[in-house]
Design a protein around this motif. Structure first.
Motif, PDB file in Angstrom:
ATOM      1  N   VAL A 150       0.862  -1.182   0.000  1.00  0.00           N
ATOM      2  CA  VAL A 150       0.000   0.000   0.000  1.00  0.00           C
ATOM      3  C   VAL A 150       0.899   1.232   0.000  1.00  0.00           C
ATOM      4  N   HIS A 151       0.738   2.079  -1.011  1.00  0.00           N
ATOM      5  CA  HIS A 151       1.536   3.303  -1.148  1.00  0.00           C
ATOM      6  C   HIS A 151       0.604   4.487  -0.937  1.00  0.00           C
ATOM      7  N   LEU A 152       0.797   5.202   0.179  1.00  0.00           N
ATOM      8  CA  LEU A 152      -0.082   6.299   0.573  1.00  0.00           C
ATOM      9  C   LEU A 152       0.543   7.634   0.189  1.00  0.00           C
ATOM     10  N   HIS A 153      -0.218   8.451  -0.536  1.00  0.00           N
ATOM     11  CA  HIS A 153       0.278   9.737  -1.022  1.00  0.00           C
ATOM     12  C   HIS A 153      -0.508  10.876  -0.383  1.00  0.00           C
ATOM     13  N   SER A 154       0.189  11.796   0.265  1.00  0.00           N
ATOM     14  CA  SER A 154      -0.365  12.990   0.909  1.00  0.00           C
ATOM     15  C   SER A 154      -0.692  12.693   2.368  1.00  0.00           C
ATOM     16  N   SER A 155      -0.719  13.758   3.156  1.00  0.00           N
ATOM     17  CA  SER A 155      -0.948  13.600   4.595  1.00  0.00           C
ATOM     18  C   SER A 155      -2.314  12.995   4.896  1.00  0.00           C
ATOM     19  N   LYS A 156      -3.338  13.371   4.109  1.00  0.00           N
ATOM     20  CA  LYS A 156      -4.680  12.844   4.396  1.00  0.00           C
ATOM     21  C   LYS A 156      -4.752  11.345   4.109  1.00  0.00           C
ATOM     22  N   ALA A 157      -4.229  10.920   2.968  1.00  0.00           N
ATOM     23  CA  ALA A 157      -4.200   9.482   2.690  1.00  0.00           C
ATOM     24  C   ALA A 157      -3.325   8.766   3.710  1.00  0.00           C
ATOM     25  N   GLN A 188       4.225   8.615   1.541  1.00  0.00           N
ATOM     26  CA  GLN A 188       4.896   9.716   0.848  1.00  0.00           C
ATOM     27  C   GLN A 188       4.105  11.003   1.104  1.00  0.00           C
ATOM     28  N   PRO A 189       4.570  11.855   2.034  1.00  0.00           N
ATOM     29  CA  PRO A 189       3.748  13.008   2.421  1.00  0.00           C
ATOM     30  C   PRO A 189       3.592  14.075   1.350  1.00  0.00           C
ATOM     31  N   HIS A 190       4.581  14.225   0.451  1.00  0.00           N
ATOM     32  CA  HIS A 190       4.529  15.299  -0.565  1.00  0.00           C
ATOM     33  C   HIS A 190       4.379  16.677   0.097  1.00  0.00           C
ATOM     34  N   MET A 191       4.972  16.896   1.204  1.00  0.00           N
ATOM     35  CA  MET A 191       4.957  18.064   2.084  1.00  0.00           C
ATOM     36  C   MET A 191       4.182  17.719   3.346  1.00  0.00           C
ATOM     37  N   TRP A 192       4.857  17.837   4.469  1.00  0.00           N
ATOM     38  CA  TRP A 192       4.247  17.500   5.749  1.00  0.00           C
ATOM     39  C   TRP A 192       3.083  18.427   6.061  1.00  0.00           C
ATOM     40  N   SER A 193       2.025  17.856   6.632  1.00  0.00           N
ATOM     41  CA  SER A 193       0.866  18.678   6.993  1.00  0.00           C
ATOM     42  C   SER A 193       1.224  19.729   8.026  1.00  0.00           C
ATOM     43  N   PHE A 194       2.171  19.416   8.927  1.00  0.00           N
ATOM     44  CA  PHE A 194       2.522  20.384   9.962  1.00  0.00           C
ATOM     45  C   PHE A 194       3.333  21.562   9.426  1.00  0.00           C
ATOM     46  N   SER A 206       2.290  23.366   6.868  1.00  0.00           N
ATOM     47  CA  SER A 206       1.307  24.377   6.450  1.00  0.00           C
ATOM     48  C   SER A 206       0.300  24.689   7.547  1.00  0.00           C
ATOM     49  N   ALA A 207       0.366  23.965   8.658  1.00  0.00           N
ATOM     50  CA  ALA A 207      -0.560  24.195   9.770  1.00  0.00           C
ATOM     51  C   ALA A 207       0.193  24.825  10.937  1.00  0.00           C
ATOM     52  N   THR A 208      -0.506  25.636  11.713  1.00  0.00           N
ATOM     53  CA  THR A 208       0.104  26.298  12.858  1.00  0.00           C
ATOM     54  C   THR A 208      -0.734  26.026  14.113  1.00  0.00           C
ATOM     55  N   GLY A 209      -0.204  26.457  15.254  1.00  0.00           N
ATOM     56  CA  GLY A 209      -0.957  26.349  16.499  1.00  0.00           C
ATOM     57  C   GLY A 209      -1.268  24.920  16.877  1.00  0.00           C
ATOM     58  N   PRO A 210      -2.422  24.701  17.520  1.00  0.00           N
ATOM     59  CA  PRO A 210      -2.793  23.353  17.975  1.00  0.00           C
ATOM     60  C   PRO A 210      -2.877  22.336  16.847  1.00  0.00           C
ATOM     61  N   VAL A 211      -3.336  22.768  15.662  1.00  0.00           N
ATOM     62  CA  VAL A 211      -3.448  21.838  14.533  1.00  0.00           C
ATOM     63  C   VAL A 211      -2.063  21.346  14.115  1.00  0.00           C
ATOM     64  N   GLY A 212      -1.110  22.270  14.043  1.00  0.00           N
ATOM     65  CA  GLY A 212       0.244  21.884  13.679  1.00  0.00           C
ATOM     66  C   GLY A 212       0.874  20.957  14.699  1.00  0.00           C
ATOM     67  N   ARG A 213       0.653  21.229  15.992  1.00  0.00           N
ATOM     68  CA  ARG A 213       1.198  20.355  17.038  1.00  0.00           C
ATOM     69  C   ARG A 213       0.555  18.974  16.993  1.00  0.00           C
ATOM     70  N   ALA A 214      -0.746  18.939  16.721  1.00  0.00           N
ATOM     71  CA  ALA A 214      -1.435  17.650  16.617  1.00  0.00           C
ATOM     72  C   ALA A 214      -0.917  16.855  15.422  1.00  0.00           C
ATOM     73  N   ALA A 215      -0.644  17.547  14.316  1.00  0.00           N
ATOM     74  CA  ALA A 215      -0.126  16.865  13.122  1.00  0.00           C
ATOM     75  C   ALA A 215       1.244  16.246  13.400  1.00  0.00           C
ATOM     76  N   LYS A 216       2.101  16.975  14.110  1.00  0.00           N
ATOM     77  CA  LYS A 216       3.413  16.420  14.454  1.00  0.00           C
ATOM     78  C   LYS A 216       3.271  15.190  15.359  1.00  0.00           C
ATOM     79  N   TRP A 223       0.761  13.159  15.571  1.00  0.00           N
ATOM     80  CA  TRP A 223       0.240  12.039  14.788  1.00  0.00           C
ATOM     81  C   TRP A 223       1.343  11.391  13.950  1.00  0.00           C
ATOM     82  N   GLU A 224       2.162  12.204  13.282  1.00  0.00           N
ATOM     83  CA  GLU A 224       3.201  11.636  12.429  1.00  0.00           C
ATOM     84  C   GLU A 224       4.207  10.834  13.256  1.00  0.00           C
TER      85      GLU A 224
END
Length: 362
Positions: free
Chosen positions: A84-91, A108-114, A116-126, A128-129
């Motif tokens: 299974v090859h997952l492309h993008s943070s959402k996939a 393959q993130p193709h740019m980490w979600s964190f 482009s995200a800031t604040g609590p969303v960015g911290r949550a993304a980190k 999760w990864e």
């Protein structure tokens, strides 16, 4: 060998990478399926004879993510893939929640979600990864910068850098005047910017620089190719008749050919395809020094500190005023792409990673 590519984005760079990999792996005799929402990616894969399964998913996480997990689980259960090859943070989010390491998984993130995200969303993304790394058998980053950003965020696990690549036959040098004639553009100094109209792509920074460009090159024109959620706002704030808002167009090679210089004013990237495509077409590139840009552009243009609007204006104006010097950079870029960023090399690297992953799994 059954490989399943899962992607939420269906346009732009991620879709182009998925199509190239699916085509190359099909040509190896592998069984390849692309799982994605309806759109250009599904259409293009279908045209190539690659199996497509529909997966309805939105770009951002939310209450609907639970339903997306259920839908993807059903699809993957029916396909029973070897890889299974997952492309993008959402996939990557949904796919790893579904598979949870029970099958060999490339992400393959193709740019980490964190990024482009800031604040609590960015911290949550980190967070999760870091957690999801346990379910990632192979992390594939598109640039050294992207891998470094992941490691700095605490994302562990096996990782390889496989730079993006382009079709050097589709994107190749062409006559500038003829391209302008085909597009109905005047034969004047022309800068081109290709990309989705979203904040991280930074077209607003280019618009802020453009008056200074016009002050040095009064007959210059700027063509912005792309569409997106910021289109209406940015167009409303720009009353400069020298700026042409083209909208989305799949025939981007003509726009590169028509340009004297191609501009990438992004705030964030993984490794953008636009500079590579422009270089393959023999055009100089001016870009901000965000993830992957310095690694891709090299000496094929100017790489400026991120956010340096005044420097961006100067670099663009210099190349519009002296297109012959810009074309020398473009010729260097063409050679660089042929040597380092041919899509066939990318496909070979990914195929080798998959082979190694399967040997290890067995």
């Amino acid at each position: 060998m059954r490989v399943v590519h899962v992607s939420q984005p269906v346009t732009a760079g991620v879709a182009a990478v998925v199509v190239d990999l699916a085509r190359a792996q099909r040509d190896l005799g592998w069984s390849v399926t692309v799982v994605c929402p309806p759109g250009p990616l599904a259409d293009r894969a279908g045209e190539l004879g690659v199996e497509v399964r529909t997966w309805h998913a939105r770009r951002h996480p939310g209450p609907g993510t639970v339903a997306e997990v259920v839908r993807l689980r059903r699809v993957l259960r029916g396909l029973a893939p070897d890889i299974v090859h997952l492309h993008s943070s959402k996939a990557g989010l949904v796919g790893r929640l579904v598979v949870r390491g029970r099958r060999p998984t490339l992400f393959q993130p193709h740019m980490w979600s964190f990024q482009s995200a800031t604040g609590p969303v960015g911290r949550a993304a980190k967070a999760w990864e870091r957690l999801a790394a346990r379910w990632t058998h192979q992390l594939v980053c598109v640039s050294d910068d992207e891998l470094a950003a992941g490691r700095a965020a605490g994302v562990g696990g096996p990782a390889e850098v496989v730079c993006n690549g382009v079709d050097v036959e589709r994107f190749r040098p062409d006559d500038r005047v003829a391209a302008r004639w085909r597009l109905g553009l005047p034969d004047v100094p022309t800068a081109v910017c290709v990309g989705r109209l979203v904040p991280y792509k930074g077209q607003d920074q280019l618009l802020a620089a453009w008056p200074a460009v016009r002050a040095q090159v009064p007959d210059a024109r700027l063509v912005i190719v792309g569409d997106g959620p910021m289109a209406e706002r940015w167009r409303a704030s720009c009353d400069d008749e020298s700026v042409r808002w083209w909208g989305h167009d799949d025939s981007v090679a003509d726009f590169y050919a028509a340009a004297d210089v191609v501009v990438l004013p992004s705030r964030e990237e993984g490794m953008a395809l636009v500079p590579l495509e422009a270089m393959a077409c023999g055009r100089s590139v001016v870009a901000f020094d965000v993830s992957g840009v310095r690694q891709s552009v090299g000496e094929a243009g100017a790489v400026l500190p991120a956010g340096d609007v005044a420097g961006l204006a100067e670099a663009v104006a210099v190349r519009l005023a002296d297109p012959s010097a810009a074309d020398l950079e473009g010729a260097h870029g063409r050679r660089r792409v042929e040597l380092l960023f041919d899509r066939r090399q990318v496909a070979d690297q990914v195929a080798t990673l998959i082979d190694k992953l399967l040997v290890g799994a067995r």
